[in-house]
Design an enzyme around this catalytic site. Structure first.
Site, PDB file in Angstrom:
ATOM      1  N   HIS A   1       1.151   4.931 -53.613  1.00 34.54           N
ATOM      2  CA  HIS A   1       0.663   5.047 -52.233  1.00 34.54           C
ATOM      3  C   HIS A   1      -0.471   6.074 -52.113  1.00 34.54           C
ATOM      4  O   HIS A   1      -0.309   7.149 -51.532  1.00 34.54           O
ATOM      5  CB  HIS A   1       1.821   5.396 -51.289  1.00 34.54           C
TER       6      HIS A   1
ATOM      7  N   ILE B   1      -6.368   4.326 -53.371  1.00 33.09           N
ATOM      8  CA  ILE B   1      -6.728   3.065 -54.055  1.00 33.09           C
ATOM      9  C   ILE B   1      -5.886   1.929 -53.476  1.00 33.09           C
ATOM     10  O   ILE B   1      -6.384   0.815 -53.287  1.00 33.09           O
ATOM     11  CB  ILE B   1      -6.530   3.150 -55.588  1.00 33.09           C
ATOM     12  N   HIS B   2      -4.612   2.216 -53.178  1.00 34.04           N
ATOM     13  CA  HIS B   2      -3.765   1.199 -52.528  1.00 34.04           C
ATOM     14  C   HIS B   2      -4.373   0.823 -51.172  1.00 34.04           C
ATOM     15  O   HIS B   2      -4.455  -0.355 -50.826  1.00 34.04           O
ATOM     16  CB  HIS B   2      -2.340   1.729 -52.371  1.00 34.04           C
TER      17      HIS B   2
ATOM     18  N   HIS C   1      -3.484   2.433 -43.020  1.00 34.42           N
ATOM     19  CA  HIS C   1      -2.072   2.119 -42.775  1.00 34.42           C
ATOM     20  C   HIS C   1      -1.054   3.026 -43.477  1.00 34.42           C
ATOM     21  O   HIS C   1       0.072   3.152 -43.019  1.00 34.42           O
ATOM     22  CB  HIS C   1      -1.775   0.644 -43.116  1.00 34.42           C
ATOM     23  N   ASP C   2      -1.441   3.654 -44.579  1.00 35.30           N
ATOM     24  CA  ASP C   2      -0.483   4.515 -45.296  1.00 35.30           C
ATOM     25  C   ASP C   2      -0.945   5.968 -45.358  1.00 35.30           C
ATOM     26  O   ASP C   2      -0.483   6.731 -46.220  1.00 35.30           O
ATOM     27  CB  ASP C   2      -0.265   3.993 -46.731  1.00 35.30           C
TER      28      ASP C   2
HETATM   29 ZN   LIG Z   1       0.901   0.136 -47.957  1.00 37.37          ZN
END
Ligand SMILES: [Zn+2]
Length: 274
Positions: free
Chosen positions: A66, A69-70, A106-107
């Site tokens: 997480h 890059i993700h 989103h993360d």
């Molecule tokens: Zn995610």
């Protein structure tokens, strides 16, 4: 490389190396540019760059999975979905903006452990995924609300709720992409799919994601062992091999066939920790 940004075999790891770890910033600016968003919204590229750099820095680079890059990978997958002709013809520039921005953010600030771990250890982030999302103050209220709603759709605990609604829409063939509300729902589904699309990538890429996600699980398992907590499912390096974890994920992997008016491939993974 960027000429292939709309294809599923885009190598985000190579792109991250070529941009000196700035894959998220570089990718989003490029996608905004080719989608005509910079021109349409008359965006100040310097401010956009500064904002995206902040988002990128808020990802924890020490997380094996997480990390930024993700986020870049999910944004690139989201772009592939947004480009699907049946979807693209109905999307407004604002929809595209929201889809890409939600994917990029989103993360943000993901701690590299899952929700149950945070609850067990009474971490301050546990109250809600929302706390991971700190929208820029300058966002207009509606944009902010929509971004929040897209990002919260990636919360795995709400998976069944989304799946059920989506299934019902497909059964009744009643999705009307002229309606803003339905477009928002499809963006939520697309973002959820983009978030778990690793197994749909070519093996060379898919394998690297598997190794990374397992490494993150194992680190959580090691922490749990150290603090004498019960080891979470899939987090025990001795008991759960990389292949066993991936097979477990694939078992829960179903393809919703594109027999409706939405002919883009939608893959949903159950039981996968995002
Ligand atoms: Zn995610």
């Amino acid at each position: 490389m960027l000429s292939k940004v709309g294809t599923w075999n885009f190598d985000i790891f190579l792109f991250d190396r070529l941009t000196n770890g700035n894959s998220l910033v570089t990718l989003v600016i490029h996608l905004f540019n080719i989608s005509g968003l910079i021109h349409h919204f008359q965006l100040d590229v310097v401010k956009l760059h500064r904002f995206l750099s902040m988002v990128q820095e808020d990802y924890h680079s020490q997380n094996p999975y997480h990390n930024a890059i993700h986020a870049a990978d999910v944004t690139q997958a989201m772009y592939c979905y947004l480009k699907e002709p049946k979807l693209a013809e109905h999307l407004s520039p604002l929809d595209v903006f929201l889809g890409l921005m939600a994917a990029a953010a989103h993360d943000v600030d993901h701690p590299g452990v899952n929700q149950p771990f945070l609850i067990k250890t009474r971490h301050h982030l546990a109250s809600s995924v929302l706390t991971r999302w700190r929208p820029p103050l300058l966002c207009r209220q509606d944009v902010e609300q929509q971004l929040g709603s897209l990002i919260l759709a990636t919360d795995i605990s709400r998976q069944n709720e989304f799946l059920l609604t989506f299934r019902e829409h497909l059964d009744h063939q009643d999705l009307d992409l002229q309606l803003a509300e339905h477009r928002h729902f499809i963006l939520q589904i697309a973002l959820k799919c983009a978030d778990v699309c690793n197994p749909c990538r070519i093996w060379k890429l898919s394998r690297q994601w598997s190794e990374r996600v397992c490494e993150e699980f194992y680190r959580q398992g090691d922490l749990e062992k150290r603090f004498d907590l019960e080891i979470s499912p899939l987090c025990d390096q001795q008991a759960d091999s990389v292949s066993a974890i991936q097979i477990g994920e694939f078992r829960g992997f179903r393809i919703i066939k594109s027999d409706s008016n939405l002919e883009f491939n939608i893959y949903l993974i159950f039981n996968v920790a995002t």
